[in-house]
Design a protein around this motif. Sequence first.
Motif, PDB file in Angstrom:
ATOM      1  N   VAL A  29     -86.546 -27.506  21.439  1.00  0.00           N
ATOM      2  CA  VAL A  29     -86.647 -27.828  20.015  1.00  0.00           C
ATOM      3  C   VAL A  29     -86.119 -29.233  19.752  1.00  0.00           C
ATOM      4  O   VAL A  29     -86.747 -30.034  19.046  1.00  0.00           O
ATOM      5  N   LEU A  30     -84.979 -29.573  20.326  1.00  0.00           N
ATOM      6  CA  LEU A  30     -84.410 -30.909  20.138  1.00  0.00           C
ATOM      7  C   LEU A  30     -85.341 -31.989  20.692  1.00  0.00           C
ATOM      8  O   LEU A  30     -85.561 -33.027  20.048  1.00  0.00           O
ATOM      9  N   THR A  31     -85.890 -31.747  21.874  1.00  0.00           N
ATOM     10  CA  THR A  31     -86.812 -32.716  22.470  1.00  0.00           C
ATOM     11  C   THR A  31     -88.000 -32.976  21.552  1.00  0.00           C
ATOM     12  O   THR A  31     -88.390 -34.124  21.310  1.00  0.00           O
ATOM     13  N   CYS A  32     -88.573 -31.909  21.016  1.00  0.00           N
ATOM     14  CA  CYS A  32     -89.752 -32.063  20.163  1.00  0.00           C
ATOM     15  C   CYS A  32     -89.404 -32.660  18.792  1.00  0.00           C
ATOM     16  O   CYS A  32     -90.206 -33.393  18.211  1.00  0.00           O
ATOM     17  N   GLN A  33     -88.209 -32.362  18.286  1.00  0.00           N
ATOM     18  CA  GLN A  33     -87.791 -32.970  17.022  1.00  0.00           C
ATOM     19  C   GLN A  33     -87.601 -34.472  17.184  1.00  0.00           C
ATOM     20  O   GLN A  33     -88.000 -35.263  16.320  1.00  0.00           O
ATOM     21  N   ILE A  34     -86.991 -34.875  18.284  1.00  0.00           N
ATOM     22  CA  ILE A  34     -86.832 -36.305  18.553  1.00  0.00           C
ATOM     23  C   ILE A  34     -88.200 -36.969  18.648  1.00  0.00           C
ATOM     24  O   ILE A  34     -88.447 -38.032  18.058  1.00  0.00           O
ATOM     25  N   ALA A  35     -89.107 -36.336  19.388  1.00  0.00           N
ATOM     26  CA  ALA A  35     -90.439 -36.913  19.583  1.00  0.00           C
ATOM     27  C   ALA A  35     -91.194 -37.054  18.273  1.00  0.00           C
ATOM     28  O   ALA A  35     -91.801 -38.098  18.004  1.00  0.00           O
ATOM     29  N   GLN A  36     -91.153 -36.023  17.434  1.00  0.00           N
ATOM     30  CA  GLN A  36     -91.948 -36.059  16.207  1.00  0.00           C
ATOM     31  C   GLN A  36     -91.501 -37.182  15.287  1.00  0.00           C
ATOM     32  O   GLN A  36     -92.321 -37.782  14.584  1.00  0.00           O
ATOM     33  N   GLU A  37     -90.218 -37.483  15.281  1.00  0.00           N
ATOM     34  CA  GLU A  37     -89.723 -38.577  14.441  1.00  0.00           C
ATOM     35  C   GLU A  37     -90.193 -39.934  14.945  1.00  0.00           C
ATOM     36  O   GLU A  37     -90.162 -40.918  14.199  1.00  0.00           O
ATOM     37  N   LEU A  38     -90.644 -40.006  16.191  1.00  0.00           N
ATOM     38  CA  LEU A  38     -91.053 -41.281  16.786  1.00  0.00           C
ATOM     39  C   LEU A  38     -92.567 -41.449  16.849  1.00  0.00           C
ATOM     40  O   LEU A  38     -93.052 -42.442  17.396  1.00  0.00           O
ATOM     41  N   LEU A  39     -93.321 -40.496  16.302  1.00  0.00           N
ATOM     42  CA  LEU A  39     -94.773 -40.589  16.354  1.00  0.00           C
ATOM     43  C   LEU A  39     -95.305 -41.649  15.392  1.00  0.00           C
ATOM     44  O   LEU A  39     -94.798 -41.812  14.286  1.00  0.00           O
ATOM     45  N   ASN A  40     -96.320 -42.365  15.841  1.00  0.00           N
ATOM     46  CA  ASN A  40     -96.985 -43.315  14.953  1.00  0.00           C
ATOM     47  C   ASN A  40     -97.958 -42.557  14.035  1.00  0.00           C
ATOM     48  O   ASN A  40     -98.189 -41.351  14.227  1.00  0.00           O
ATOM     49  N   PRO A  41     -98.533 -43.212  13.021  1.00  0.00           N
ATOM     50  CA  PRO A  41     -99.403 -42.494  12.071  1.00  0.00           C
ATOM     51  C   PRO A  41    -100.585 -41.789  12.724  1.00  0.00           C
ATOM     52  O   PRO A  41    -100.943 -40.672  12.332  1.00  0.00           O
ATOM     53  N   GLU A  42    -101.218 -42.408  13.715  1.00  0.00           N
ATOM     54  CA  GLU A  42    -102.362 -41.780  14.384  1.00  0.00           C
ATOM     55  C   GLU A  42    -101.947 -40.504  15.092  1.00  0.00           C
ATOM     56  O   GLU A  42    -102.627 -39.468  14.989  1.00  0.00           O
ATOM     57  N   ALA A  43    -100.840 -40.568  15.827  1.00  0.00           N
ATOM     58  CA  ALA A  43    -100.378 -39.391  16.555  1.00  0.00           C
ATOM     59  C   ALA A  43     -99.897 -38.308  15.598  1.00  0.00           C
ATOM     60  O   ALA A  43    -100.130 -37.119  15.826  1.00  0.00           O
ATOM     61  N   THR A  44     -99.242 -38.717  14.518  1.00  0.00           N
ATOM     62  CA  THR A  44     -98.790 -37.741  13.518  1.00  0.00           C
ATOM     63  C   THR A  44     -99.974 -36.974  12.948  1.00  0.00           C
ATOM     64  O   THR A  44     -99.942 -35.743  12.831  1.00  0.00           O
ATOM     65  N   GLU A  45    -101.039 -37.698  12.614  1.00  0.00           N
ATOM     66  CA  GLU A  45    -102.227 -37.058  12.054  1.00  0.00           C
ATOM     67  C   GLU A  45    -102.854 -36.094  13.063  1.00  0.00           C
ATOM     68  O   GLU A  45    -103.267 -34.983  12.712  1.00  0.00           O
ATOM     69  N   ALA A  46    -102.926 -36.507  14.324  1.00  0.00           N
ATOM     70  CA  ALA A  46    -103.529 -35.659  15.354  1.00  0.00           C
ATOM     71  C   ALA A  46    -102.700 -34.400  15.590  1.00  0.00           C
ATOM     72  O   ALA A  46    -103.250 -33.293  15.699  1.00  0.00           O
TER      73      ALA A  46
END
Length: 299
Positions: A29-46
């Motif tokens: 969960v921590l790994t994925c929370q860290i990652a999601q905060e670092l996503l760019n707009p394209e990756a966030t949308e995908a």
Amino acid sequence: MWLFRFLVLLCFTFLLLPSAQGWSKEGHVLTCQIAQELLNPEATEAVQALLPESAGGNLSAMCVWADQIRRWSKYRWTSPLHYINTPDNACSFLYKRDCHNTAAQLNMCVAGAIRNFTTQLTAFPKQGPDAKNNLTEALLFLSHFVGDIHQPLHVGFTSDEGGNTIELRWYRHKSNLHHVWDREIILTALADYYDKDTGLLLEDLQRNLTHGIWSDNVPTWERCVNVNSCINNWAEESIKLACTWAYEGVEAGMTLSEDYFDSRLPIVMERLAKGGVRLAMLLNRVFSENPKGGFGSSI
């Protein structure tokens, strides 16, 4: 639609599970929370497009999915994808030597899984939302396996199954060496320093990434020209840490407590942070609409 009904049911199942689990829950969960905060707009949308509605847009809500289904008959084939067995005391990783299952099938290890699901996800910018049914599982597997490869004993020795057969005591209760790294160190840190609040631990990890002890290292952590070489390097990091920190000084039957915890905690925290940064890097690159921004022909 069967997949999404299945994932919805699984999300509700997660809510009923006990909260005290290991790298299979808190760490992932921590790994994925860290990652999601670092996503760019394209990756966030995908990512938002691929996640089931029940996840509420939260990638971390599904980052333990791969552990929950690995013993189901439909997904039993994925079990060897969570780890790598290396020759005892070699303290090195070689893809052709080590990335196989017990039937000697090549690519059946966590490094091979990350290669495979990264490649699958590169189809999304071309196919868009129409690829959702095919790529949701790829996203969930990739997000989980990037966490696994950063846990040092998921790249461990063959004879002890990555420390699973090294039985010992963690403070006052029975455990094993793999479990110490999967769960015990994180839970002890939560109890001792964060009032059992993973949100506080997450804030600490993010603070150290943005303007703390790791901030200068982040560009190096996320640097990647050829994804296969990068994944091999992550596995090599883990087996070297396993030799230097996890196995070092440990024998079956002994009790591990303050000295081991204090010296190994920084390693565990850095691996969680690295896993998050590198998962974000992969997702940002595979979902890039700019060919120069993605991996292109390197995977």
